[in-house]
Write a protein that holds these residues in place. Structure first.
Motif, mmCIF file in Angstrom:
data_model
loop_
_atom_site.group_PDB
_atom_site.id
_atom_site.type_symbol
_atom_site.label_atom_id
_atom_site.label_comp_id
_atom_site.label_asym_id
_atom_site.label_seq_id
_atom_site.Cartn_x
_atom_site.Cartn_y
_atom_site.Cartn_z
ATOM 1 N N GLU A 23 -1.117 7.203 -1.253
ATOM 2 C CA GLU A 23 -1.855 8.187 -0.452
ATOM 3 C C GLU A 23 -2.692 9.130 -1.320
ATOM 4 O OE1 GLU A 23 1.463 7.988 -0.493
ATOM 5 O OE2 GLU A 23 2.355 9.967 -0.866
ATOM 6 N N TRP A 25 -4.651 7.759 -3.659
ATOM 7 C CA TRP A 25 -5.855 7.004 -4.000
ATOM 8 C C TRP A 25 -6.965 7.438 -3.054
ATOM 9 C CZ3 TRP A 25 -3.951 1.167 -4.181
ATOM 10 C CH2 TRP A 25 -2.804 1.091 -4.996
ATOM 11 N N PRO A 27 -9.677 6.558 -0.126
ATOM 12 C CA PRO A 27 -9.647 5.562 0.956
ATOM 13 C C PRO A 27 -10.269 4.229 0.524
ATOM 14 C CG PRO A 27 -10.314 7.693 1.829
ATOM 15 C CD PRO A 27 -10.248 7.841 0.333
ATOM 16 N N MET A 34 -5.905 -3.469 -0.220
ATOM 17 C CA MET A 34 -5.516 -4.272 0.943
ATOM 18 C C MET A 34 -6.335 -5.564 1.002
ATOM 19 S SD MET A 34 -3.182 -2.413 2.110
ATOM 20 C CE MET A 34 -2.610 -0.717 2.249
ATOM 21 N N PRO A 58 10.222 0.474 3.383
ATOM 22 C CA PRO A 58 10.813 0.943 2.124
ATOM 23 C C PRO A 58 12.281 1.355 2.232
ATOM 24 C CG PRO A 58 9.178 2.505 2.952
ATOM 25 C CD PRO A 58 9.087 1.287 3.805
ATOM 26 N N ARG B 224 -8.011 -4.106 10.203
ATOM 27 C CA ARG B 224 -7.704 -2.675 10.249
ATOM 28 C C ARG B 224 -7.651 -2.162 11.676
ATOM 29 N NH1 ARG B 224 -11.557 0.979 6.794
ATOM 30 N NH2 ARG B 224 -12.165 -0.618 5.315
ATOM 31 N N ALA B 353 1.568 10.560 4.999
ATOM 32 C CA ALA B 353 2.218 9.727 3.976
ATOM 33 C C ALA B 353 3.657 9.412 4.396
ATOM 34 C CB ALA B 353 2.190 10.434 2.621
ATOM 35 N N ALA B 357 5.428 5.645 5.435
ATOM 36 C CA ALA B 357 6.665 5.059 4.910
ATOM 37 C C ALA B 357 7.572 4.569 6.035
ATOM 38 C CB ALA B 357 7.403 6.078 4.034
ATOM 39 N N LEU B 362 2.658 -3.371 9.436
ATOM 40 C CA LEU B 362 1.820 -3.270 8.250
ATOM 41 C C LEU B 362 0.473 -2.617 8.590
ATOM 42 C CD1 LEU B 362 1.944 -3.929 5.284
ATOM 43 C CD2 LEU B 362 1.030 -6.188 5.785
ATOM 44 N N ARG B 365 0.978 1.018 8.858
ATOM 45 C CA ARG B 365 1.211 1.618 7.543
ATOM 46 C C ARG B 365 -0.106 1.796 6.791
ATOM 47 N NH1 ARG B 365 4.328 -1.352 2.689
ATOM 48 N NH2 ARG B 365 6.050 -1.489 4.147
ATOM 49 N N GLU B 366 -0.942 0.753 6.832
ATOM 50 C CA GLU B 366 -2.235 0.845 6.158
ATOM 51 C C GLU B 366 -3.089 1.957 6.754
ATOM 52 O OE1 GLU B 366 -2.573 -3.931 5.193
ATOM 53 O OE2 GLU B 366 -4.309 -2.855 5.940
ATOM 54 N N THR B 369 -1.635 5.363 5.723
ATOM 55 C CA THR B 369 -1.880 5.600 4.299
ATOM 56 C C THR B 369 -3.331 6.004 4.071
ATOM 57 O OG1 THR B 369 -0.222 3.953 3.725
ATOM 58 C CG2 THR B 369 -1.749 4.595 1.985
ATOM 59 N N ARG B 370 -4.227 5.318 4.777
ATOM 60 C CA ARG B 370 -5.648 5.624 4.647
ATOM 61 C C ARG B 370 -5.955 7.039 5.160
ATOM 62 N NH1 ARG B 370 -7.032 0.978 6.551
ATOM 63 N NH2 ARG B 370 -7.431 -0.266 4.719
ATOM 64 N N ALA B 372 -3.880 9.594 5.075
ATOM 65 C CA ALA B 372 -3.404 10.508 4.027
ATOM 66 C C ALA B 372 -4.383 10.529 2.863
ATOM 67 C CB ALA B 372 -2.017 10.083 3.558
ATOM 68 N N ALA B 373 -4.843 9.333 2.481
ATOM 69 C CA ALA B 373 -5.768 9.232 1.350
ATOM 70 C C ALA B 373 -7.072 9.977 1.657
ATOM 71 C CB ALA B 373 -6.062 7.765 1.044
ATOM 72 N N ARG B 374 -7.546 9.846 2.892
ATOM 73 C CA ARG B 374 -8.781 10.532 3.300
ATOM 74 C C ARG B 374 -8.632 12.049 3.130
ATOM 75 N NH1 ARG B 374 -9.570 12.849 8.003
ATOM 76 N NH2 ARG B 374 -7.842 11.783 9.015
ATOM 77 N N ASN B 376 -6.373 13.652 1.256
ATOM 78 C CA ASN B 376 -6.133 14.020 -0.145
ATOM 79 C C ASN B 376 -7.405 13.947 -0.974
ATOM 80 O OD1 ASN B 376 -3.376 14.640 -0.042
ATOM 81 N ND2 ASN B 376 -2.832 12.473 -0.033
ATOM 82 N N ALA B 377 -8.355 13.091 -0.542
ATOM 83 C CA ALA B 377 -9.564 12.888 -1.341
ATOM 84 C C ALA B 377 -10.666 13.883 -0.989
ATOM 85 C CB ALA B 377 -10.087 11.463 -1.132
#
Lengths: 135, 381
Positions: A23, A25, A27, A34, A58, B224, B353, B357, B362, B365-366, B369-370, B372-374, B376-377
């Protein structure tokens, strides 16, 4: 042909790449990772070498028998992620060398900063049925 | 050969065999055998009367099996020369098969498998592929299910609610392998709706049609997930939406509300909005209130919190979320969404995030995660 189990543990790669959780990284990096995984599986399907694969949640639980008539004992989930199994794939390939080659490709999936994550992949041969003709 | 026409005939033919004296399990086996033969031989030479062909062949298979069984046990049978069934009862038979295959004594997985085979006319292999289990496993699940309902009287009406739950489960499975389970669920629900005239059957059919209409827009070509608000509404299937809305309105007009009609009404309000911004969230919250009243379901309450967040602001949504069990599936993802809308990207990123988990698939999850990444970035203020 021989079957191998590839276990992904998410461990062992170089720290600067491997210690950044996904998270963190961008997007685009997540998407690239992926896409790499999907393309890798699609390639093996194309060559007739892919058997099966699943991603795993996990968190898991350890279970053991606790004597007749008693409910099983459970333990966990554990915070320890060192031995986490993130997923598995089964491949069916001509040679051991091919299994290593394929696992090596998978380990090169891009991570943070687009660099290969270089995680360890465990390659375990299946124990096959005994052959019919032995002499 | 028209596969769905052939499959339409399967429950009818089972009904004929049962009325001629076969027990359900043997009739179902015989029709499955006849079906396999039809799949093999019809492409080369399709019969003029598919139904007559299936009845003849299935009855012969049943007699062969019964004779083999009989000679094994060394006793006589009297199964030959049964009368031809009278007209007008095929619909009743098919309806009874729905009840039998969703009998409350069966586990959901067994009821689903038996329904797909005996009512849907799918082969064991197709069902196994759709559920990603070995064919032998699925065959075993089906024969256990048949043993479980062996003593159930075929001529009694059953529980429509369990039938609807089974069809809902099939629809939600989506599709994999060569069988589109969502389309199959719609076919079976449409057939059921034509036989019963029940408001909730219509409600479930409308719900399926309205969700199916969005399928092309729900994922990108590389798999996606695309959230409702970001979907290209031009790719929604307007024909399915129109049918779903018609079916729903006719059901609601009869004033016998149930959970499937309420869910379909929510889907219809989304379908009705040309853009995400035009969504009538106030009305959607009202329908969720109905749904909560009807079911008391915590999942309905969770979805209601999202709708409240849209209608009355993120703060109100978080307040609606506050009383709910954090262990509910997707609770963390909803909290993340509402915190982001509330202007707290740091908390939202952490929760996304965490939700990733715990994600049950899947694709989710993807997606999480994306998200969260958006966050955080994003450029730091």
């Amino acid at each position: 042909m021989a079957k191998y189990l590839l276990l992904k543990h998410y461990r062992g790669g170089p720290a600067p790449v491997n210690e950044v959780p996904m998270e963190q990284w961008t997007p685009q990096e997540v998407s690239a990772h992926m896409r790499f995984m999907r393309d890798w599986a699609a390639r093996l399907e194309g060559t007739g070498e892919f058997v099966d694969g699943q991603a795993l949640s996990p968190e898991g639980t350890f279970v053991r028998h606790d004597g007749a008539g008693r409910p099983p004992v459970t333990d966990g989930p554990f915070a320890e992620t060192k031995d986490l199994i993130a997923g598995w794939m089964v491949i069916d390939v001509e040679t051991y060398e091919r299994a290593l080659e394929v696992a090596g490709e998978l380990s090169a999936a891009p991570g943070a900063g687009g660099r290969p994550i270089q995680e360890w992949l465990e390659v375990r041969p299946f124990l096959a049925d005994p052959p019919t003709v032995t002499e | 050969m028209n596969g769905s026409l052939l499959r339409d005939l399967v429950p009818v033919v089972i009904g004929v065999l049962v009325r001629r004296g076969a027990d359900f399990a043997a009739a179902e086996d015989a029709v499955q055998d006849a079906l396999v033969e039809a799949v093999r031989t019809w492409p080369a030479g399709p019969p003029h009367d598919p139904k007559g062909w299936l009845i003849t062949v299935a009855w012969r298979k049943f007699l062969d099996a019964a004779r083999a069984e009989t000679s094994r046990r060394n006793r006589e049978i009297r199964a030959d020369g049964e009368p031809v069934p009278g007209p007008g009862r095929a619909g009743d038979d098919t309806l009874r098969l729905y009840f039998l295959c969703a009998h409350p004594s069966l586990t959901p997985a067994s009821a689903v498998a038996l329904t797909l085979r005996a009512v849907g006319g799918l082969t064991t292999r197709q069902i196994a592929q759709a559920y990603l289990v070995p064919e032998a496993t699925m065959a075993q699940r089906i024969s256990r299910a048949k043993r479980a309902v062996a003593g159930v009287r075929f001529d009694r009406p059953g529980d429509l609610a369990t039938v609807l739950r089974v069809l809902y489960l099939v629809f939600n499975e989506g599709y994999s392998g060569d069988v589109d389970l969502a389309a199959e669920a719609i076919r079976l629900t449409r057939q059921l709706a034509a036989m019963t005239g029940d408001e909730e059957v219509a409600g479930l059919l409308a719900l399926m049609l309205l969700h199916h209409a969005r399928r092309a827009a729900r994922t990108t070509t590389d798999g996606r997930l695309v959230p409702l608000a970001e979907q290209d509404r031009g790719r929604w299937d307007t024909r399915l939406i129109a049918e779903g809305v018609d079916v729903l309105q006719a059901a609601l007009a009869r004033d016998w509300l149930g959970e499937y009609q309420a869910q379909a009404a929510i889907a219809a309000l989304h379908a009705d909005a040309r853009t995400a911004a035009e969504t009538d969230w106030v009305q959607i919250v009202e329908w969720y209130d109905e749904l909560v009243r009807l079911t008391g379901s915590p999942v309905a309450r969770l979805n209601r919190a999202v709708a409240v967040g849209e209608a009355d602001g993120a703060r109100a949504g978080l307040a609606a979320l506050a009383g709910l069990d954090p262990a509910l599936p997707r609770h963390t993802a909803v909290a993340a969404y509402l915190h982001e809308r509330d202007g707290d990207p740091v908390t939202a990123a952490r929760l996304y995030a965490e939700a990733a988990a715990k994600a049950p698939s899947l694709a989710e999850r993807e997606h999480l995660t994306r998200q969260a990444a958006r966050l955080n970035a994003r450029p730091r203020a």
